[in-house]
Enzyme design. Structure first.
Site, mmCIF file in Angstrom:
data_model
loop_
_atom_site.group_PDB
_atom_site.id
_atom_site.type_symbol
_atom_site.label_atom_id
_atom_site.label_comp_id
_atom_site.label_asym_id
_atom_site.label_seq_id
_atom_site.Cartn_x
_atom_site.Cartn_y
_atom_site.Cartn_z
ATOM 1 N N GLU A 193 30.114 24.871 15.214
ATOM 2 C CA GLU A 193 31.331 24.722 14.407
ATOM 3 C C GLU A 193 32.028 26.064 14.234
ATOM 4 O OE1 GLU A 193 30.583 22.692 10.702
ATOM 5 O OE2 GLU A 193 30.291 20.754 11.698
ATOM 6 N N GLU B 89 28.050 15.492 15.778
ATOM 7 C CA GLU B 89 27.605 15.462 14.383
ATOM 8 C C GLU B 89 28.502 14.520 13.607
ATOM 9 O OE1 GLU B 89 26.373 19.582 12.942
ATOM 10 O OE2 GLU B 89 27.274 18.800 11.142
HETATM 11 C C1 IDC Z 1 23.974 21.771 6.183
HETATM 12 C C2 IDC Z 1 22.549 21.461 5.808
HETATM 13 C C3 IDC Z 1 22.147 22.262 4.602
HETATM 14 C C4 IDC Z 1 22.423 23.714 4.842
HETATM 15 C C5 IDC Z 1 23.882 23.925 5.242
HETATM 16 C C6 IDC Z 1 24.208 25.363 5.565
HETATM 17 O O1 IDC Z 1 22.410 20.075 5.574
HETATM 18 O O2 IDC Z 1 20.767 22.089 4.324
HETATM 19 O O3 IDC Z 1 22.169 24.456 3.653
HETATM 20 O O4 IDC Z 1 24.139 23.135 6.389
HETATM 21 O O5 IDC Z 1 23.515 25.775 6.685
HETATM 22 C C7 IDC Z 1 28.003 20.731 9.108
HETATM 23 C C8 IDC Z 1 27.103 21.738 9.745
HETATM 24 C C9 IDC Z 1 25.684 21.543 9.265
HETATM 25 C C10 IDC Z 1 25.623 21.172 7.799
HETATM 26 C C11 IDC Z 1 26.270 19.791 7.653
HETATM 27 C C12 IDC Z 1 26.178 19.234 6.222
HETATM 28 O O6 IDC Z 1 27.172 21.735 11.156
HETATM 29 O O7 IDC Z 1 24.981 22.732 9.525
HETATM 30 O O8 IDC Z 1 24.285 21.105 7.391
HETATM 31 N N1 IDC Z 1 27.645 19.900 8.107
HETATM 32 O O9 IDC Z 1 26.846 20.070 5.323
HETATM 33 N N2 IDC Z 1 29.272 20.548 9.359
HETATM 34 C C13 IDC Z 1 29.768 19.612 8.508
HETATM 35 C C14 IDC Z 1 28.734 19.181 7.699
#
Ligand code: IDC
Length: 336
Positions: A170, A262
């Site tokens: 991302e 995702e």
């Molecule tokens: C989230 C994880 C969380 C972590 C956070 C930061 O669930 O435990 O603390 O990242 O690293 C994304 C990202 C993905 C995110 C997810 C949900 O690619 O890493 O995971 N998310 O927030 N993009 C949109 C949502």
């Protein structure tokens, strides 16, 4: 004059040869053919992902959580459940670069990803190798690490025909043209070792095709990455990302190859209430346009987007329905 004796004579020759047989002959059991056996080496054809016979395919499966936190949810038993009980085609192996991930132990994380690739391969599924850059959002920050990592993975797994490489999870805070330049620097390095594996490129503003920055898919459509056999990624969280996002994805998918690496049925935090009605609208679109997807995430963390109840890993049981959260039941139903 009856033609029957002639027909019988022909059958008398063909049936023993196995060239014709009763229409009710037992089919090969479906479970005997895995997704990767059925489809072989993938290749992008037009705006679709295609199998080795150049027929469009839609792959459906799960993304791991960050391996630095939840590799206890990625073991033999959980992968057996994903391939068997869930009937998934694909697992996305999400290797963070920061937050305690790859940068802290490149050799160790390379080995870890490599061993998960082998386990996924043994179960007949496809694997996305996800370079999970997130913060900082400029992919150039990790370019030299990415070159080292993908070169080594491609070298070790040269014989695999079941992989996809996602080179930027991302990007954020950067323009599309900067992401495109990054891709055009990294892709030739990978191609020198591995000419065949499809490569997935993140889009502007957290892989929203630019929508979360007030832009849209036209910046990519009008200025695509100069490389073959690549797709673009789109991420959505159904309770946060409404019609504007869905419409951008729908338009984009008619012009450029898209892969949803995702998504969540809840808010972009991966938490909060599920919006299954909106998620269903997205999955209907993905089915109609044969866009492949992996759901976030195959773990037992506390948030609503983790498919298992807390405490499920590492021992399971991973088979349903006992240890699944509502999002897990919903996503499993949509994979099966
Ligand atoms: C989230 C994880 C969380 C972590 C956070 C930061 O669930 O435990 O603390 O990242 O690293 C994304 C990202 C993905 C995110 C997810 C949900 O690619 O890493 O995971 N998310 O927030 N993009 C949109 C949502």
């Amino acid at each position: 004059m009856s033609r029957r004796p002639v027909l019988l004579a022909i059958l008398a020759v063909l049936v023993p040869l196995g060239l014709v047989g009763p229409a009710t002959a037992a089919p090969t059991p479906a479970a005997a053919v895995t997704p990767s056996q059925a489809n072989g080496q993938l290749r992008v054809c037009g705006v679709k992902l295609c199998n080795s016979r150049r027929a469009a395919v839609q792959l459906r499966g799960m993304s791991t959580h960050g391996l630095q936190w939840y590799s206890q949810c990625v073991n033999d038993a959980s992968l057996d459940a994903l391939a068997g009980d869930w009937g998934a085609d694909i697992m996305r192996i999400s290797m963070y670069v920061q937050e305690g991930g790859y940068e802290t132990d490149p050799a160790g994380y390379t080995d870890r990803v490599s061993s998960i690739i082998d386990k996924v391969t043994a179960r007949g599924m496809y694997a996305i190798v996800d370079w999970h850059m997130l913060d900082p959002g400029d992919p150039y920050y990790n370019l030299s690490r990415a070159k080292t990592f993908f070169t080594e993975i491609a070298r070790r797994h040269n014989a695999n025909t079941n992989l996809l490489y996602e080179i930027a999870n991302e990007p954020s805070g950067v323009s599309w043209s900067r992401i495109k330049s990054y891709a055009e620097e990294l892709i030739p390095v990978i191609r020198a070792v591995d000419p065949e594996t499809p490569i997935l490129v993140g889009t502007r503003a957290w892989s929203s095709l630019g929508v979360s920055d007030g832009a849209n898919e036209s910046e990519v459509v009008n200025n695509p990455v100069n490389a073959a056999n690549i797709m673009y990624t789109f991420h959505f969280y159904a309770a946060s990302h409404r019609d504007e996002y869905l419409n951008a994805l729908s338009r984009a998918a008619d012009r450029i190859p898209m892969f949803v690496t995702e998504f969540g049925t809840q808010e972009y935090t991966g938490d909060g209430p599920n919006d299954f009605a909106m998620a269903q609208r997205y999955l209907d679109l993905l089915a109609r346009k044969q866009i492949s997807w992996t759901n976030w995430n195959y773990s037992d963390d506390l948030r609503t987007g983790a498919v298992f109840e807390e405490g499920t890993c590492p021992n399971g049981p991973f088979t349903t329905p006992a240890r699944l959260k509502p999002s897990g039941e919903w996503v499993r139903d949509h994979i099966r």
